[in-house]
Motif scaffolding. Structure first.
Motif, PDB file in Angstrom:
ATOM      1  N   UNK A 100       0.827  -1.210   0.000  1.00 53.49           N
ATOM      2  CA  UNK A 100       0.000   0.000   0.000  1.00 53.49           C
ATOM      3  C   UNK A 100       0.859   1.256   0.000  1.00 53.49           C
ATOM      4  N   UNK A 101       1.871   1.253  -0.852  1.00 49.67           N
ATOM      5  CA  UNK A 101       2.695   2.445  -1.082  1.00 49.67           C
ATOM      6  C   UNK A 101       2.516   2.837  -2.544  1.00 49.67           C
ATOM      7  N   UNK A 102       2.341   4.147  -2.816  1.00 56.92           N
ATOM      8  CA  UNK A 102       1.980   4.574  -4.164  1.00 56.92           C
ATOM      9  C   UNK A 102       3.124   4.490  -5.159  1.00 56.92           C
ATOM     10  N   UNK A 103       4.316   4.890  -4.767  1.00 57.38           N
ATOM     11  CA  UNK A 103       5.427   4.922  -5.721  1.00 57.38           C
ATOM     12  C   UNK A 103       6.748   4.949  -4.971  1.00 57.38           C
ATOM     13  N   UNK A 104       7.835   4.829  -5.730  1.00 60.96           N
ATOM     14  CA  UNK A 104       9.157   4.775  -5.104  1.00 60.96           C
ATOM     15  C   UNK A 104       9.563   6.123  -4.523  1.00 60.96           C
ATOM     16  N   UNK A 105       9.081   7.202  -5.096  1.00 60.82           N
ATOM     17  CA  UNK A 105       9.437   8.538  -4.589  1.00 60.82           C
ATOM     18  C   UNK A 105       8.959   8.705  -3.154  1.00 60.82           C
ATOM     19  N   UNK A 106       7.706   8.366  -2.896  1.00 63.53           N
ATOM     20  CA  UNK A 106       7.179   8.534  -1.540  1.00 63.53           C
ATOM     21  C   UNK A 106       7.783   7.506  -0.587  1.00 63.53           C
ATOM     22  N   UNK A 107       8.132   6.313  -1.099  1.00 63.52           N
ATOM     23  CA  UNK A 107       8.793   5.320  -0.253  1.00 63.52           C
ATOM     24  C   UNK A 107      10.182   5.795   0.149  1.00 63.52           C
ATOM     25  N   UNK A 130      -5.932   1.320  -8.017  1.00 56.92           N
ATOM     26  CA  UNK A 130      -5.826   2.297  -6.932  1.00 56.92           C
ATOM     27  C   UNK A 130      -4.430   2.901  -6.854  1.00 56.92           C
ATOM     28  N   UNK A 131      -3.459   2.233  -7.491  1.00 53.45           N
ATOM     29  CA  UNK A 131      -2.094   2.745  -7.445  1.00 53.45           C
ATOM     30  C   UNK A 131      -1.331   2.356  -6.210  1.00 53.45           C
ATOM     31  N   UNK A 132      -1.758   1.278  -5.522  1.00 60.31           N
ATOM     32  CA  UNK A 132      -1.031   0.823  -4.331  1.00 60.31           C
ATOM     33  C   UNK A 132      -0.151  -0.364  -4.715  1.00 60.31           C
TER      34      UNK A 132
END
Length: 342
Positions: A100-107, A130-132
């Motif tokens: 449930x993480x949207x993308x590598x940038x936010x991770x 959902x993009x998760x």
């Protein structure tokens, strides 16, 4: 099905045979700590036109702002730091695997808030509308990546998250992580069961391919399976077992489920009942006395009091019934300690 197994075996053979990073040195006396956590909708605040994420924007239904995002990131970093302070661990996790993480940038931005450890990340954009996604962070001082592959779960209609296989070396020994976020139980558990059995079939094919290459392969499966250990997808299709002896005697059939003997809460609470839908399973190779092996008391469902709101037995969620609550996640993280032996 035979075709699926053959393709998986060939792909994994290439994946195992061609590492792209040299191995890292890990002291044999130091246990590695592996973490799994469903982060409950770790989104950035931008509207991605390729996914249905508009609710998680400042102007969206949930009014997801930079301030709310930063608070969630601080809470995640706080929990990871609490593991380093806990007397049973006294180290930061070497692997932080999440869903449930949207993308590598936010991770990456989230893991950058963890002090002392400069985590590197691996991430895969799944077809989930959902993009998760599923992703992980690793400590490059203790683990070296050897590759990553992803496998689609064939479903009719709405697609689900791909299964991610990440390879590492630890103490010079190869290790395979199989990361899962299976279809949810939304609407009706029995109606959606076939979707989780489909995911279990792919995960089992991945394990069988790795074991065909090396019967003693060290494999850890982690994930939010949205089923419990006794459900058909886990017990019958994947081969989940609470018996070490059974896994060791039939290593081609069974995987050891680390919830075995666990007392206390599960990882997710639903209608007043704790569920064990987040799980860690290992191959028979990790039950041996040499190589990578489970520690004497390897597994826990990690929880500290700040992760629960006052007078509640439910984990403190970020959103509660569509309203912002400001908590950590609706799931508790799992931890596994692994040792390296000669």
């Amino acid at each position: 099905m035979q075709k699926i197994y053959s393709l998986l075996f060939l792909a994994l053979l290439l994946f195992i045979s061609h590492p792209f990073v040299s191995k890292a040195n890990q002291p044999e006396t130091e246990p590695l700590v592996f973490m799994w956590w469903n982060l409950e909708n770790l989104f950035d605040t931008l509207d991605d036109p390729s996914t249905n994420d508009s609710d998680f924007t400042p102007s969206g239904k949930l009014h997801w702002t930079e301030k709310k995002l930063k608070l969630k990131q601080m809470r995640i970093a706080f929990v990871i730091s609490a593991i380093e302070k806990h007397p049973d661990y006294r180290r930061f996790p070497d692997i932080v695997a999440v869903c449930e993480v949207e993308n590598e940038v936010v991770l990456k931005a989230t893991m950058a808030k963890v002090p002392k450890v400069h985590y590197k990340t691996l991430h895969h954009d799944s077809p989930d509308i959902r993009g998760i996604d599923v992703g992980l962070a690793y400590n490059p001082k203790t683990l070296a990546p050897t590759g990553m592959k992803t496998y689609c779960v064939p479903l009719e209609g709405r697609p689900t998250r791909d299964i991610v296989v990440a390879g590492f070396t630890a103490g010079g020994r190869p290790l395979h992580l199989v990361l899962n976020h299976w279809p949810s139980r939304a609407f009706d558990t029995r109606w959606t069961e076939k979707k989780r059995i489909a995911a279990a079939t792919v995960a089992r094919a991945i394990v069988d391919s790795l074991l065909q290459r090396n019967p003693q392969a060290d494999i850890i499966l982690m994930g939010d399976f949205n089923d419990e250990p006794g459900d058909r997808s886990l017990k019958e299709t994947l081969g989940s077992s609470f018996s070490r002896e059974q896994v060791l005697s039939e290593p081609d059939t069974y995987l050891y489920n680390c919830w075995d003997g666990h007392d206390g809460e599960g990882s997710y609470r639903y209608r007043g009942h704790w569920e064990q839908i987040d799980q860690m399973l290992v191959s028979s190779g990790m039950l041996q006395k040499s190589g990578l092996r489970l520690d004497s008391k390897p597994f826990s469902c990690f929880a500290i009091s700040p992760m629960f709101p006052s007078n509640s037995k439910y984990p403190w969620r970020t959103y509660e019934k569509g309203k912002y609550s400001g908590g950590y996640s609706d799931h508790l993280p799992l931890l596994l300690k692994v040792r390296t032996s000669p």
